[in-house]
Design a protein around this motif. Structure first.
Motif, PDB file in Angstrom:
ATOM      1  N   LEU A  18     -56.510 -33.865  65.270  1.00  0.00           N
ATOM      2  CA  LEU A  18     -55.102 -33.831  65.667  1.00  0.00           C
ATOM      3  C   LEU A  18     -54.676 -32.476  66.222  1.00  0.00           C
ATOM      4  O   LEU A  18     -53.725 -32.392  66.992  1.00  0.00           O
ATOM      5  CB  LEU A  18     -54.222 -34.199  64.478  1.00  0.00           C
ATOM      6  CG  LEU A  18     -54.367 -35.622  63.940  1.00  0.00           C
ATOM      7  CD1 LEU A  18     -53.603 -35.766  62.635  1.00  0.00           C
ATOM      8  CD2 LEU A  18     -53.901 -36.632  64.953  1.00  0.00           C
ATOM      9  N   ILE A  25     -49.984 -35.323  71.386  1.00  0.00           N
ATOM     10  CA  ILE A  25     -48.778 -35.103  70.587  1.00  0.00           C
ATOM     11  C   ILE A  25     -48.935 -33.817  69.790  1.00  0.00           C
ATOM     12  O   ILE A  25     -49.994 -33.546  69.242  1.00  0.00           O
ATOM     13  CB  ILE A  25     -48.557 -36.283  69.606  1.00  0.00           C
ATOM     14  CG1 ILE A  25     -48.481 -37.604  70.351  1.00  0.00           C
ATOM     15  CG2 ILE A  25     -47.338 -36.061  68.734  1.00  0.00           C
ATOM     16  CD1 ILE A  25     -47.293 -37.735  71.266  1.00  0.00           C
ATOM     17  N   LEU A  27     -48.905 -31.552  66.737  1.00  0.00           N
ATOM     18  CA  LEU A  27     -49.129 -31.859  65.330  1.00  0.00           C
ATOM     19  C   LEU A  27     -47.919 -31.520  64.468  1.00  0.00           C
ATOM     20  O   LEU A  27     -47.594 -32.238  63.521  1.00  0.00           O
ATOM     21  CB  LEU A  27     -50.361 -31.103  64.829  1.00  0.00           C
ATOM     22  CG  LEU A  27     -50.794 -31.360  63.400  1.00  0.00           C
ATOM     23  CD1 LEU A  27     -51.085 -32.829  63.176  1.00  0.00           C
ATOM     24  CD2 LEU A  27     -52.005 -30.518  63.064  1.00  0.00           C
ATOM     25  N   SER A  30     -45.316 -34.230  63.256  1.00  0.00           N
ATOM     26  CA  SER A  30     -45.929 -35.556  63.249  1.00  0.00           C
ATOM     27  C   SER A  30     -45.995 -36.097  61.825  1.00  0.00           C
ATOM     28  O   SER A  30     -46.180 -35.364  60.874  1.00  0.00           O
ATOM     29  CB  SER A  30     -47.354 -35.497  63.811  1.00  0.00           C
ATOM     30  OG  SER A  30     -47.332 -35.062  65.134  1.00  0.00           O
ATOM     31  N   HIS A  32     -47.731 -39.437  59.650  1.00  0.00           N
ATOM     32  CA  HIS A  32     -48.465 -40.704  59.657  1.00  0.00           C
ATOM     33  C   HIS A  32     -47.884 -41.590  58.570  1.00  0.00           C
ATOM     34  O   HIS A  32     -47.519 -41.135  57.506  1.00  0.00           O
ATOM     35  CB  HIS A  32     -49.976 -40.509  59.498  1.00  0.00           C
ATOM     36  CG  HIS A  32     -50.407 -39.939  58.194  1.00  0.00           C
ATOM     37  ND1 HIS A  32     -50.350 -40.649  57.012  1.00  0.00           N
ATOM     38  CD2 HIS A  32     -50.906 -38.745  57.873  1.00  0.00           C
ATOM     39  CE1 HIS A  32     -50.803 -39.915  56.028  1.00  0.00           C
ATOM     40  NE2 HIS A  32     -51.141 -38.749  56.518  1.00  0.00           N
ATOM     41  N   GLY A  64     -41.713 -44.323  67.525  1.00  0.00           N
ATOM     42  CA  GLY A  64     -42.511 -43.194  67.989  1.00  0.00           C
ATOM     43  C   GLY A  64     -43.850 -43.654  68.513  1.00  0.00           C
ATOM     44  O   GLY A  64     -43.963 -44.726  69.086  1.00  0.00           O
TER      45      GLY A  64
END
Length: 70
Positions: A18, A25, A27, A30, A32, A64
């Motif tokens: 990532l 994108i 990191l 972000s 998850h 997103g």
């Protein structure tokens, strides 16, 4: 052995993937939100195993972006 035991060691590999400059994108910021662990066979406790991580598809969702790793 639980499939989550070896999965716990994959966190640094996920972060490395990532954090690559080629990742589309940033990191920072972000989040998850879902994970699926599929165990195709039992892992004996003392068995060695190899790990391969690959970024697959990404798609725009209402909330997103979502990316698939395998």
């Amino acid at each position: 052995m639980s499939p989550l035991y070896p999965y716990a060691f994959l966190g640094p590999l996920h972060m490395e993937l990532l954090a690559q400059s080629a990742f589309p994108i940033n990191l920072v910021g972000s989040v998850h939100s879902r994970q699926h662990v599929l165990q195709s066979r039992p892992l004996p406790t003392a068995a060695p195993f190899d790990v391969h991580i690959e970024l697959l598809d990404g798609r725009q969702l209402k909330r997103g972006f979502e990316f698939d790793f395998t």
